[in-house]
Scaffold this motif. Structure first.
Motif, PDB file in Angstrom:
ATOM      1  N   GLN A  17      23.977 -36.259   9.788  1.00  0.00           N
ATOM      2  CA  GLN A  17      25.238 -36.975  10.005  1.00  0.00           C
ATOM      3  C   GLN A  17      26.397 -36.225   9.341  1.00  0.00           C
ATOM      4  O   GLN A  17      27.444 -36.039   9.941  1.00  0.00           O
ATOM      5  CB  GLN A  17      25.117 -38.398   9.453  1.00  0.00           C
ATOM      6  N   PHE A  20      27.276 -32.905  11.044  1.00  0.00           N
ATOM      7  CA  PHE A  20      27.605 -33.001  12.464  1.00  0.00           C
ATOM      8  C   PHE A  20      29.020 -32.496  12.755  1.00  0.00           C
ATOM      9  O   PHE A  20      29.953 -32.807  12.022  1.00  0.00           O
ATOM     10  CB  PHE A  20      27.477 -34.474  12.889  1.00  0.00           C
ATOM     11  N   ALA A  25      29.881 -30.834  19.986  1.00  0.00           N
ATOM     12  CA  ALA A  25      29.059 -31.757  20.778  1.00  0.00           C
ATOM     13  C   ALA A  25      29.793 -32.278  21.997  1.00  0.00           C
ATOM     14  O   ALA A  25      29.377 -33.252  22.615  1.00  0.00           O
ATOM     15  CB  ALA A  25      28.618 -32.930  19.890  1.00  0.00           C
ATOM     16  N   SER A  31      19.481 -37.294  24.456  1.00  0.00           N
ATOM     17  CA  SER A  31      18.649 -37.485  23.260  1.00  0.00           C
ATOM     18  C   SER A  31      17.720 -36.283  23.108  1.00  0.00           C
ATOM     19  O   SER A  31      17.264 -35.713  24.096  1.00  0.00           O
ATOM     20  CB  SER A  31      17.813 -38.756  23.392  1.00  0.00           C
ATOM     21  N   LEU A  44      17.191 -37.681  18.024  1.00  0.00           N
ATOM     22  CA  LEU A  44      18.631 -37.484  17.845  1.00  0.00           C
ATOM     23  C   LEU A  44      19.325 -37.856  19.142  1.00  0.00           C
ATOM     24  O   LEU A  44      18.969 -37.340  20.205  1.00  0.00           O
ATOM     25  CB  LEU A  44      18.909 -36.010  17.505  1.00  0.00           C
ATOM     26  N   THR A  45      20.290 -38.787  19.048  1.00  0.00           N
ATOM     27  CA  THR A  45      21.024 -39.188  20.248  1.00  0.00           C
ATOM     28  C   THR A  45      22.485 -38.816  20.084  1.00  0.00           C
ATOM     29  O   THR A  45      23.103 -39.135  19.063  1.00  0.00           O
ATOM     30  CB  THR A  45      20.892 -40.698  20.471  1.00  0.00           C
ATOM     31  N   VAL A  46      23.020 -38.116  21.075  1.00  0.00           N
ATOM     32  CA  VAL A  46      24.410 -37.672  21.010  1.00  0.00           C
ATOM     33  C   VAL A  46      25.157 -38.206  22.220  1.00  0.00           C
ATOM     34  O   VAL A  46      24.688 -38.080  23.354  1.00  0.00           O
ATOM     35  CB  VAL A  46      24.497 -36.123  20.981  1.00  0.00           C
ATOM     36  N   GLN A  50      29.658 -38.613  19.142  1.00  0.00           N
ATOM     37  CA  GLN A  50      29.028 -39.337  18.039  1.00  0.00           C
ATOM     38  C   GLN A  50      27.535 -39.036  18.050  1.00  0.00           C
ATOM     39  O   GLN A  50      26.997 -38.629  19.085  1.00  0.00           O
ATOM     40  CB  GLN A  50      29.195 -40.843  18.240  1.00  0.00           C
ATOM     41  N   MET A  51      26.874 -39.254  16.907  1.00  0.00           N
ATOM     42  CA  MET A  51      25.433 -39.007  16.880  1.00  0.00           C
ATOM     43  C   MET A  51      24.700 -40.090  16.116  1.00  0.00           C
ATOM     44  O   MET A  51      25.265 -40.809  15.304  1.00  0.00           O
ATOM     45  CB  MET A  51      25.131 -37.646  16.246  1.00  0.00           C
ATOM     46  N   ASN A  52      23.402 -40.178  16.436  1.00  0.00           N
ATOM     47  CA  ASN A  52      22.547 -41.093  15.691  1.00  0.00           C
ATOM     48  C   ASN A  52      21.187 -40.418  15.530  1.00  0.00           C
ATOM     49  O   ASN A  52      20.681 -39.766  16.436  1.00  0.00           O
ATOM     50  CB  ASN A  52      22.408 -42.414  16.454  1.00  0.00           C
ATOM     51  N   THR A 104      22.096 -27.888  20.656  1.00  0.00           N
ATOM     52  CA  THR A 104      22.038 -28.536  19.338  1.00  0.00           C
ATOM     53  C   THR A 104      22.467 -27.572  18.227  1.00  0.00           C
ATOM     54  O   THR A 104      22.941 -28.006  17.185  1.00  0.00           O
ATOM     55  CB  THR A 104      20.613 -29.042  19.022  1.00  0.00           C
ATOM     56  N   MET A 107      26.007 -28.033  17.203  1.00  0.00           N
ATOM     57  CA  MET A 107      26.440 -29.362  16.785  1.00  0.00           C
ATOM     58  C   MET A 107      26.459 -29.558  15.276  1.00  0.00           C
ATOM     59  O   MET A 107      27.055 -30.517  14.793  1.00  0.00           O
ATOM     60  CB  MET A 107      25.491 -30.411  17.378  1.00  0.00           C
TER      61      MET A 107
END
Lengths: 395, 399
Positions: A17, A20, A25, A31, A44-46, A50-52, A104, A107
């Motif tokens: 996080q 990032f 991105a 994902s 990892l979801t983008v 935003q990312m999670n 990735t 990112m």
């Protein structure tokens, strides 16, 4: 969880996080799965810049899943393992859209291992603890040297680094007679010096460090040992800062001109000729064509000296290079301003004094005369400053 | 000597400098210069396209690079702009400031960036200075800028004990100032009670000039932005006005001080101070100025030159030092930055005096800000056997 290169697999994910980069991105909506053998699975979801990141067993909706072991994963992330060779050798596999995986990389900022604090004592232990592995036997062939370190202050201590028979040994005390002894009033200064944060000359100048014994050998430390690398400086090996060394050697020929030329030619005949200003009457030495103060041409040549009195002498301890030869001058020496007989005021003549007499020279001031001196002429005279070897006391 | 007023007023609107250090292997010359340029642009809120002209300078051939401004274009930002290169030895930084001031005052350019730099570790400082002496005679004798003659003169005039103490007290005060300046190269943490020990034990260079008393050899750069009154008022909240500057030099001989009072030698410091103060109506410079950033190559010279620059008599200059009136909170603070003894990237050094003086006037010097209002500042440059440049800065445009 196991540590690889001092870093855990979850450290990489937990810092995603903060590492990032939304600008890297842009336009990504997907994902990405990570299956780290024996460690766990992460997704990892983008989306929309935003990312999670979550730890989950379900990687079914990922466009690509990376499958590797913990060591390779951490190694690639911190730059200890080459990603391409890991990929080629099959240690690092990707199932799905390989092109997406490439995205990735842009990112995230590179992972930098968290720094733990190192105390002065930690540094000293690390510095002397790595001396033997940093030793370069080929550079110290045949040497028999004892470097003693006497480091003061709260965290200080004593060490001796012994080089003998192409081997190196460190003991935590000073015994016998070292070849060189380095004293630092505060061990912190030694640490800063070793890390390149402060220079030796400054410490010596301030009286915070001293060298005893063969100073020239102290300067060779850098040849005998690889540079100490600060373990706190970076998680990756620092790029070597190259310094290109050059030595310029240029043959030069300086024309002297008719006025300086006549002055220099006269030296061949053991005569010192000055030029006289018709306005202020001063005699210029070495001869100059113009009196710059009166802005007029000189009117006559005047033979002065060759004896005179010393008005001032610079007692030089500092060994500076002679820019005409590149040779370092022998010290101490005395550069004198001599008021030659026939001259007055500040029309002094600059030269050097016989080396073994520099402690006996007195300077004149106002009416008071300084030490009387006379030139000692060279046998072979070529029309140069050293047609006079030096001045000596006229006794 | 003809002196004309400026066509228009000029203000300093941006100041930048690098950390000064003996260790800048981490950057090459253009990279180091760019650090100072970047800092000056950031300080002023300007972009490179706002700069009309660049003046670049350092010690000639100290790094043995001919026309270094060509290589340095990457760091100076001069590509496609007017650029001048200036090299006047130790005074070069001060001359850069004079030139930038003149270029703007003349109406030729509205915004001029002056850049001084040096990377002394890439050459040999004392060898470089010795090369200044004529190759036919003096070069065989000179030892760079090192001479014990001022120490000898002060000792002769005031006695050994008082003279040595004054020089070392000045030195320790400069170190106390340097400790407050994060950009300073040498900040040792010297204490007043170390003075006797330092007088006794610091290695001697020439005569009574000791290593601790001599300036450092530093790498570093400084950049200062000058703008016309109209532009300065538009671009800056707090321009510092360049009121006047003067340059005096003399014949290049090594008899600097004279040995007989019947035959006085032209003292360029005194001459410069007299001219500058007279034409600006300043009768008591110690009263008038709130700070003096002096080019002090060694503590002995500094002590002596206080008398020259402030036109003092007898031992008034020694008393200023002894009573610590030159400290940051004293009557006339000298070099709150730590001065040249602390940091000496030579080609930048004299420009740093102007830059530091401007920061004091603005009130932006940080930890080494003088604790009362600074309205009038003086900065000096020194070089050659005897070259002097003096620059006067003002907070208000009211003279």
């Amino acid at each position: 969880m196991a540590e690889y290169f001092g870093v855990k697999v979850e450290d990489i994910f937990n810092t995603m996080q903060e590492r990032f980069r939304p600008e890297g991105a842009q336009g990504v909506d997907a994902s990405f799965g990570y299956d780290i053998t024996g460690e766990g699975k992460w997704k990892l979801t983008v989306k929309d810049g935003q990312m999670n990141i979550e730890e989950t067993e379900d990687l079914s909706d990922c466009v690509v899943v990376t499958i590797t072991d913990g060591e390779t994963f951490v190694g690639v992330n911190i730059g200890k393992v080459d990603g391409m060779s890991a990929f080629s050798s099959g240690k690092f596999k990707a199932e799905g859209d390989l092109g997406a995986l490439g995205k990735t990389a842009k990112m995230f900022r590179k992972y930098a291992p968290a720094k733990k604090e190192m105390s002065i004592r930690d540094y000293l232990i690390d510095m002397f603890g790595t001396v033997v592995e940093r030793f370069k036997p080929e550079a110290a062939k045949g040497m028999d040297i004892k470097f003693a370190f006497d480091l003061g202050g709260e965290y200080g201590g004593q060490w001796t680094v012994i080089i003998k028979d192409d081997t190196c040994q460190v003991i935590e005390k000073i015994e016998g007679k070292p070849t060189i002894k380095l004293e630092f009033m505060d061990a912190k200064d030694y640490v800063d010096f070793s890390l390149g944060k402060i220079d030796a000359q400054s410490l010596l100048a301030a009286g915070r460090a001293a060298v005893q014994g063969e100073i020239n050998l102290a300067l060779k430390w850098g040849e005998f040992f690889e540079k100490y690398l600060d373990p706190m400086a970076s998680g990756e090996k620092e790029q070597e800062l190259l310094v290109l060394k050059k030595t310029i050697s240029v043959g030069q020929r300086f024309a002297t001109g008719p006025v300086m030329g006549k002055f220099l030619n006269a030296l061949k005949d053991k005569k010192i000729l000055g030029t006289k200003c018709p306005e202020c009457g001063r005699i210029m030495l070495p001869a100059r064509e113009i009196c710059s103060e009166c802005r007029v041409r000189f009117s006559e040549w005047v033979e002065v000296g060759p004896k005179g009195q010393v008005r001032y002498m610079d007692y030089v301890y500092y060994a500076s290079p002679d820019p005409l030869t590149g040779e370092t001058r022998d010290t101490p020496y005395g550069m004198i301003s001599v008021l030659l007989d026939g001259c007055k005021g500040n029309d002094t003549f600059a030269h050097i004094v016989r080396n073994d007499q520099i402690d006996r020279i007195e300077f004149g001031w106002n009416e008071m005369a300084g030490t009387r001196v006379r030139p000692v002429w060279n046998e072979k005279r070529t029309g140069s400053i050293f047609d006079i070897k030096y001045f000596e006391i006229d006794e | 000597m003809a002196h004309r007023k400026k066509n228009r007023n000029v203000g300093i609107i941006g100041v930048g400098q690098t950390k000064h250090s003996s260790h800048r292997e981490d950057v090459n010359q253009p990279e180091m210069i760019h650090e100072a340029v970047r800092a000056a642009l950031d300080d002023s809120g300007l972009k490179l396209e706002d700069i009309d002209c660049i003046v670049h300078g350092n010690m000639e051939l100290f790094e043995m690079v001919f026309m270094p401004d060509l290589w340095h274009v990457l760091g100076t930002g001069a590509y496609g702009k007017s650029q001048f290169r200036i090299t006047t030895g130790g005074t070069v930084g001060a001359t850069l400031s004079c030139a930038a001031d003149n270029l703007v005052a003349s109406g030729m350019y509205d915004v001029v960036l002056a850049i001084g730099f040096e990377k002394l570790q890439e050459g040999h400082t004392t060898g470089g200075i010795t090369n200044m002496a004529d190759p036919l005679w003096f070069r065989n004798l000179q030892t760079g800028a090192l001479t014990g003659s001022t120490a000898y003169n002060i000792i002769r005039e005031f006695g050994e004990e008082r003279a040595k103490k004054a020089s070392m007290l000045y030195r320790v005060i400069m170190d106390k100032h340097a400790m407050l300046n994060p950009y300073a190269h040498r900040a040792f943490g010297l204490e007043f009670d170390q003075m006797d020990d330092l007088i006794k034990n610091s290695p001697k260079l020439v005569g009574d000039l000791k290593l601790i008393e001599m300036c450092s050899q530093s790498d570093g750069a400084c950049a200062v932005i000058y703008a016309s009154e109209e532009k300065a008022k538009k671009l800056s909240q707090n321009p510092v006005w360049v009121r006047d500057h003067v340059t005096v030099h003399r014949e290049e001989t090594f008899c600097i001080f004279g040995y007989d009072e019947k035959y006085p030698v032209t003292m360029t410091h005194t001459e410069a101070a007299k001219r500058l103060f007279e034409r600006n109506g300043i009768t008591d410079p110690v009263e008038y100025f709130d700070v003096f950033e002096m080019y002090d190559p060694a503590s002995w010279w500094a002590v002596d030159w206080l008398r020259d620059f402030f036109l003092l008599e007898g031992d008034e200059h020694l008393k200023l030092v002894e009573n610590r009136e030159i400290m940051i909170d004293g009557k006339i603070p000298i070099n709150p930055s730590g001065g040249v003894i602390a940091s000496n990237p030579i080609g930048a050094t004299a420009l740093l005096r102007v830059a530091e003086a401007a920061l004091q006037v603005r009130g932006d010097a940080g930890a080494h800000q003088i604790p009362r209002e600074v309205k009038h500042a003086l900065a000096s440059g020194f070089g050659g056997t005897m070259w002097t440049v003096l620059t006067m800065l003002e907070k208000e445009l009211n003279w």
